[in-house]
Design a protein around this motif. Structure first.
Motif, PDB file in Angstrom:
ATOM      1  N   GLN A 265     -35.615 -31.744  77.288  1.00 45.05           N
ATOM      2  CA  GLN A 265     -36.481 -30.564  77.240  1.00 45.05           C
ATOM      3  C   GLN A 265     -36.059 -29.584  78.331  1.00 45.05           C
ATOM      4  N   VAL A 266     -35.560 -28.423  77.909  1.00 40.20           N
ATOM      5  CA  VAL A 266     -35.118 -27.395  78.860  1.00 40.20           C
ATOM      6  C   VAL A 266     -36.068 -26.204  78.828  1.00 40.20           C
ATOM      7  N   GLY A 267     -36.558 -25.870  77.616  1.00 40.58           N
ATOM      8  CA  GLY A 267     -37.453 -24.722  77.467  1.00 40.58           C
ATOM      9  C   GLY A 267     -38.822 -25.048  78.032  1.00 40.58           C
ATOM     10  N   MET A 268     -39.435 -24.049  78.680  1.00 39.93           N
ATOM     11  CA  MET A 268     -40.755 -24.262  79.286  1.00 39.93           C
ATOM     12  C   MET A 268     -41.843 -23.955  78.263  1.00 39.93           C
ATOM     13  N   ASN A 269     -42.897 -24.752  78.303  1.00 41.25           N
ATOM     14  CA  ASN A 269     -44.111 -24.424  77.565  1.00 41.25           C
ATOM     15  C   ASN A 269     -45.273 -24.658  78.512  1.00 41.25           C
ATOM     16  N   PRO A 270     -46.007 -23.584  78.844  1.00 44.43           N
ATOM     17  CA  PRO A 270     -47.033 -23.715  79.889  1.00 44.43           C
ATOM     18  C   PRO A 270     -48.256 -24.504  79.441  1.00 44.43           C
ATOM     19  N   GLY A 271     -48.416 -24.708  78.128  1.00 40.84           N
ATOM     20  CA  GLY A 271     -49.647 -25.333  77.639  1.00 40.84           C
ATOM     21  C   GLY A 271     -49.508 -26.825  77.433  1.00 40.84           C
ATOM     22  N   MET A 272     -50.477 -27.390  76.699  1.00 36.63           N
ATOM     23  CA  MET A 272     -50.443 -28.805  76.333  1.00 36.63           C
ATOM     24  C   MET A 272     -49.725 -28.916  74.994  1.00 36.63           C
TER      25      MET A 272
END
Ligand SMILES: [Zn+2]
Ligand SMILES: [Zn+2]
Length: 346
Positions: A265-272
């Motif tokens: 996992q490289v891409g960020m996702n700020p949520g759940m």
């Protein structure tokens, strides 16, 4: 300790849509730090985030901060010797905490990273005419290499670190979801590292074309293309890199990755994000994160010097740093721009 002062111009972000060029008075210790005159800098997704939202995730701007962490320049020797062209590693780790001592400096407990509001006071970034850094942050590079190219040293280091987190991609079937600047560099790094097949996905046609230019074997629209054959059996790919942060991509990769495969996992996702844990467990998927880089910064400089990766297809345009607002507005328009760089030459 002998403190010196230097005043010059820098690109400050103060809050949402509040970005300006102003004088910075730098205080540094020439016995411990090198002065670097910045020549070029690349605008990154996190820079755009600070500008558009006044923060990144939990890191909210509390005072003006110099933006930027993808910079190169030349040293300003104080002994009359010639300047040396260097790529500037934006991370200054403590070299003393348990993670630094384990060789995992990207997890340093006392990291000072350029242009980050994680600490208070914030750490100023590199979109400035000068920076003062530790000598180990300066990686000299062949001066014959174009600044267009070498200003990609930092994002390529992120991509190479992601590849290293997978273990090896040599001879492997690889999936890269999201072909923006980081995904495209992951594709190029996988190709350089000997992946047998690289399939890219992106919703945007132009990014799919970029993926092919950067070394993907095939580039698919994840909504329109029929991915069923790639899910059959227990999935097709030995390694998947998720570089979009989009929830359908993160979830989709679980079915596209083979049993015993690796998901990076490289891409960020700020949520759940909901993940089908039992399916992951039953397939013995190894799910690993990739954050910044360690010694891959030096590897990245070497790869760019040798032409193992040519990042130029990612470069949309170069602006003068005094036009930073125009530059970041364009950089934030994903339909128009991939990578935008700033020139600091007067
Ligand atoms: Zn970056
Ligand atoms: Zn440390």
């Amino acid at each position: 300790m002998k403190t010196e002062f230097l005043t010059f111009d820098a690109c400050y972000v103060r809050g949402k849509k509040d970005l300006y060029v102003a004088a910075k008075k730098l205080e540094y210790d020439p016995s411990k730090e090198l002065l670097v005159r910045i020549t070029r800098g690349g605008i990154c997704g996190s820079d755009i985030h600070y500008y558009q939202h006044g923060g990144v995730g939990d890191f909210i701007l509390k005072h003006p901060m110099v933006l930027g962490h993808e910079v190169i320049g030349e040293t300003v020797p104080n002994d009359g010797s010639n300047p040396v062209k260097v790529a500037v590693n934006p991370g200054r780790q403590c070299n003393n905490c348990e993670y630094c001592l384990e060789g995992k400096s990207n997890q340093c407990l006392d990291m000072r990273f350029f242009g980050s509001a994680m600490r208070n006071p914030h750490v100023d970034g590199g979109f400035a005419q000068y920076v003062a850094v530790r000598a180990d942050q300066c990686i000299p590079y062949n001066p014959a290499i174009d600044e267009d190219i070498m200003a990609f040293a930092e994002p390529l280091a992120v991509a190479i670190h992601a590849v290293n987190q997978a273990g090896t991609v040599l001879g492997k079937k690889v999936l890269v979801t999201g072909s923006g600047p980081i995904g495209a560099l992951v594709i190029a790094a996988c190709k350089a590292a000997g992946a047998a097949e690289i399939v890219a996905t992106d919703l945007v046609e132009r990014n799919r074309q970029l993926a092919i230019v950067m070394g993907a074997t095939r580039a698919l629209d994840p909504i329109k293309a029929d991915l069923t054959p790639l899910r059959s059996g227990k999935g097709y790919f030995d390694v998947s890199f998720e570089a979009s942060g989009a929830i359908p991509a993160i979830q989709g990769n679980i079915d596209l990755t083979r049993a015993g495969g690796v998901m990076v996992q490289v891409g960020m996702n700020p949520g759940m994000v909901d993940l089908p844990l039992t399916r992951m467990l039953a397939k013995e998927i190894r799910f690993v994160g990739a954050f910044r880089f360690i010694n891959e910064f030096t590897t990245s400089v070497q790869w760019l010097e040798k032409g193992l990766v040519d990042p130029r297809p990612l470069l949309t345009s170069v602006f003068h740093f005094r036009d930073v607002v125009k530059a970041i507005e364009l950089a934030g328009d994903k339909s128009q721009a991939l990578k935008i760089q700033l020139s600091f030459e007067e």
